[in-house]
Design a protein around this motif. Structure first.
Motif, mmCIF file in Angstrom:
data_model
loop_
_atom_site.group_PDB
_atom_site.id
_atom_site.type_symbol
_atom_site.label_atom_id
_atom_site.label_comp_id
_atom_site.label_asym_id
_atom_site.label_seq_id
_atom_site.Cartn_x
_atom_site.Cartn_y
_atom_site.Cartn_z
ATOM 1 N N GLU A 29 0.823 -1.213 0.000
ATOM 2 C CA GLU A 29 0.000 0.000 0.000
ATOM 3 C C GLU A 29 0.856 1.262 0.000
ATOM 4 O O GLU A 29 0.458 2.285 -0.528
ATOM 5 N N ASP A 68 -0.157 -4.209 -10.046
ATOM 6 C CA ASP A 68 -1.401 -3.798 -9.381
ATOM 7 C C ASP A 68 -1.486 -2.295 -9.140
ATOM 8 O O ASP A 68 -2.384 -1.826 -8.432
ATOM 9 N N ARG A 70 0.359 -0.329 -7.431
ATOM 10 C CA ARG A 70 0.775 0.165 -6.113
ATOM 11 C C ARG A 70 2.287 0.368 -6.120
ATOM 12 O O ARG A 70 2.999 -0.137 -6.994
ATOM 13 N N GLN B 223 -10.226 -4.273 0.423
ATOM 14 C CA GLN B 223 -9.678 -3.803 -0.859
ATOM 15 C C GLN B 223 -8.890 -4.939 -1.511
ATOM 16 O O GLN B 223 -7.684 -5.087 -1.258
ATOM 17 N N ARG B 228 -7.273 -4.671 -8.810
ATOM 18 C CA ARG B 228 -6.504 -3.610 -9.486
ATOM 19 C C ARG B 228 -5.805 -4.171 -10.729
ATOM 20 O O ARG B 228 -5.665 -3.485 -11.731
ATOM 21 N N SER B 246 -11.865 3.737 -10.413
ATOM 22 C CA SER B 246 -10.692 3.700 -9.534
ATOM 23 C C SER B 246 -11.065 3.262 -8.126
ATOM 24 O O SER B 246 -10.209 3.212 -7.251
ATOM 25 N N ARG B 247 -12.352 2.929 -7.907
ATOM 26 C CA ARG B 247 -12.750 2.525 -6.552
ATOM 27 C C ARG B 247 -12.164 1.147 -6.223
ATOM 28 O O ARG B 247 -12.035 0.306 -7.110
ATOM 29 N N GLN B 248 -11.824 0.960 -4.974
ATOM 30 C CA GLN B 248 -11.113 -0.269 -4.603
ATOM 31 C C GLN B 248 -11.728 -0.995 -3.411
ATOM 32 O O GLN B 248 -11.209 -2.017 -2.994
ATOM 33 N N THR B 249 -12.789 -0.460 -2.843
ATOM 34 C CA THR B 249 -13.351 -1.065 -1.634
ATOM 35 C C THR B 249 -14.604 -1.857 -2.004
ATOM 36 O O THR B 249 -15.506 -1.341 -2.660
ATOM 37 N N CYS B 268 -18.855 -3.266 -5.177
ATOM 38 C CA CYS B 268 -18.010 -2.096 -4.967
ATOM 39 C C CYS B 268 -18.782 -1.047 -4.155
ATOM 40 O O CYS B 268 -19.869 -0.620 -4.550
#
Lengths: 297, 271
Positions: A29, A68, A70, B223, B228, B246-249, B268
């Motif tokens: 992260e 990914d 990150r 997440q 991704r 771009s949302r990740q949760t 999401c």
């Protein structure tokens, strides 16, 4: 005679040998957590004389270049065979990256049939039947449930036949001068890709020779470069030298090691550094002979 | 490049299983015009429905016109590229194993049914059973990628075993019914009973909460990193709904507990 910035370059060669290499892309992260995972995974990996692998951090990778998105780093790991490398990589990823908060691990080399090692595919069993596999564009990723979510690890990693044991010795008039030169060489080499410096801080003070008067030891101190033994052995140190450091370089190919030696030696040459030399075993151990004068011309 | 311009007007479907780079490469335009296609209960030459120019030696086929009554285009293909500028009929890319199909228009039912590999991108709407299993078959799609920019019908990915389906618009009922494994991404609202009977695999919903059966259990909100990787790949393929996503949760729901229960529905919920 070849001199750079007043430093004499010995007409000798570094003796390097082939080792199997893997490149791991570690993401997390934050850059700090990626760095933490990378440092842990490459710990106790200075030399195959006493470690399961030689390993180091190759470079940091910006988010736009990682699988990914990150922040990440790339690691290079070397071992004498693909089997030994797989064992070392699986153990290191399993103990140091799987365990590290938010970290994930991906292959960083092309996949060539029969030249791969299985990493995620071995670690998946930690999921105890709850692991998930995802396959996208021919790449399989394992998702292993862990206490902060999931550990994502690529199934298979590519390997290449790399070159290990590229080296040069910095013979300084004082310890401080030798240290400063070695640090400068490390900084210069770390700007390159395709190579790692597996020793602490990028270089080694306890250079070794093959064998020992003690039968159980495979290697022992390189007495001819130890300043405290100048009066006792047939020393390789010039009279004015009182400290030596050895930069050891492992790379994904010979060209990468050659370039690292070239860049490192040039950065190390300065007043207070009497000579640059290199470690070899008379040409009997490794097939790659990196002649200093040829590299620097 | 081989160019086929459809000029047929019959309401009776044309079954053109031979329109693949594999089968048309090495043939002249005149030879291709004689390739038989099924029209109702009769076999007729392909040239009765298509103007044929060029050659498919480079593996590239371009089809123009309203082919909504032309079935099985690209079925079983293993390589090359088919671009359809217009509508495509049922069974597009059925059982295909490699190559690419792009449709700049709508496609009928059974797009990529039981496909094994390759990629189909429908830049419009698609019918029912995208990537599905034929009736009586134990497995649907077994690999490859199907992207539908618009809406799609019922039973998307039924019995799917592997691969990726992404639907940009609304989808019908029973998405991922009896899913064995694989991934289905839904960027529009979904119909009823999403994931019914799924064993493993992933259904991800980005628009509205899927209407799940009571046999799904909420796990957590987290997440997932793999998402991704998938979204990045979808962006690289030029799939419009993923471009700004771009949302990740996600909420994670496990199910279907009437089956194996090792599948997941991800919904999401935020950045």
């Amino acid at each position: 005679m070849l001199t750079i910035e007043g430093t004499t370059i010995d007409d000798t060669f570094a003796e390097a040998f082939p080792m199997t290499a893997a490149r791991l892309i570690v993401t997390a992260e934050t850059p700090d957590w990626a760095w933490t995972a990378g440092q842990m995974a490459t710990g106790y990996a200075a030399s195959v004389i006493g470690c399961d692998a030689e390993a180091g951090i190759e470079r940091t990778i910006p988010p736009e270049e990682t699988p990914d998105g990150r922040p990440g780093i790339s690691l290079l790991m070397f071992a004498f065979s693909r089997d030994a490398l797989q064992k070392a990589v699986v153990n290191r990823v399993g103990q140091c990256i799987l365990t590290c908060a938010t970290a994930a691990c991906y292959n960083g080399l092309p996949i060539v049939k029969d030249k791969t090692i299985r990493v995620g595919g071995n670690l998946r069993y930690f999921g105890d039947g709850f692991q998930f596999s995802k396959k996208l564009e021919g790449r399989r990723f394992w998702r292993i449930p862990v206490m902060d979510g999931e550990f994502t690890c690529e199934d298979v990693f590519g390997t290449v036949k790399g070159v290990a044991g590229g080296n040069f010795l910095i013979l300084g008039e004082t310890q401080a001068q030798a240290l400063a030169a070695a640090e400068a060489a490390v900084a210069a080499i770390r700007s390159l890709t395709g190579v790692i410096l597996p020793f602490p801080g990028g270089f080694v003070r306890s250079g070794s020779k093959v064998g020992s008067r003690y039968k159980k030891l495979k290697a022992s101190t390189n007495d001819v470069f130890c300043p405290t033994l100048k009066g006792l052995v047939k020393t390789e140190l010039p009279p004015e030298a009182n400290a030596a450091y050895e930069i050891v370089i492992d790379g994904v190919d010979l060209a990468a090691v050659e370039q690292a030696m070239r860049v490192g030696i040039r950065a190390a040459c300065r007043p207070g550094v009497s000579r640059i030399s290199a470690g070899n075993y008379g040409g009997k151990l490794g097939p790659f002979h990196l002649r200093l004068h040829q590299l620097l011309r | 490049m081989l160019q086929l311009r459809y000029y047929g007007t019959s309401n009776i479907p044309v079954e053109a299983e031979g329109i693949t780079p594999d089968q048309l490469a090495g043939k002249s335009a005149a030879e291709i015009a004689t390739v038989p296609v099924q029209h109702g209960n009769a076999q007729v030459p392909l040239g009765e429905f298509f103007h044929v120019t060029g050659s498919a030696d480079d593996g590239d086929i371009r089809i123009d016109g309203d082919c909504s009554r032309v079935k099985w285009i690209g079925a079983g293909m293993t390589r090359g590229r088919i671009v359809i500028d217009g509508a495509a009929g049922m069974h597009l890319g059925s059982e295909m194993r490699g190559g690419e199909i792009h449709v700049y228009g709508p496609a009928g039912d059974w797009v990529g049914a039981e496909m094994r590999g390759g990629r189909i991108h429908v830049h419009g709407h698609a019918g029912h059973l995208v990537g599905g299993a034929y009736r009586g078959s134990p497995k649907g799609m077994r690999g490859g990628v199907i992207l539908v920019d618009g809406q799609a019908g019922n039973e998307i990915g039924s019995g799917m075993r592997r691969g990726l389906i992404a639907i940009g618009g609304p989808s019908g009922d029973f998405v991922g019914i009896s899913l064995i494994a694989g991934s289905i991404f839904l960027f529009g609202p979904t119909g009823l009973r999403t994931g019914a009977g799924m064993k493993r695999g992933t259904i991800a919903a980005f628009s509205e909460r899927p209407k799940l059966l009571p046999t799904f259990r909420y796990d957590c909100t987290y997440q997932p990193v793999f998402m991704r990787i998938y979204l990045r790949q979808l962006r690289q393929w030029g799939f419009p709904p993923a471009q700004l996503e771009s949302r990740q949760t996600f909420e994670r729901w496990s199910g279907d507990l009437v089956a194996l229960g090792k599948g997941e529905v991800l919904y999401c919920v935020g950045p």
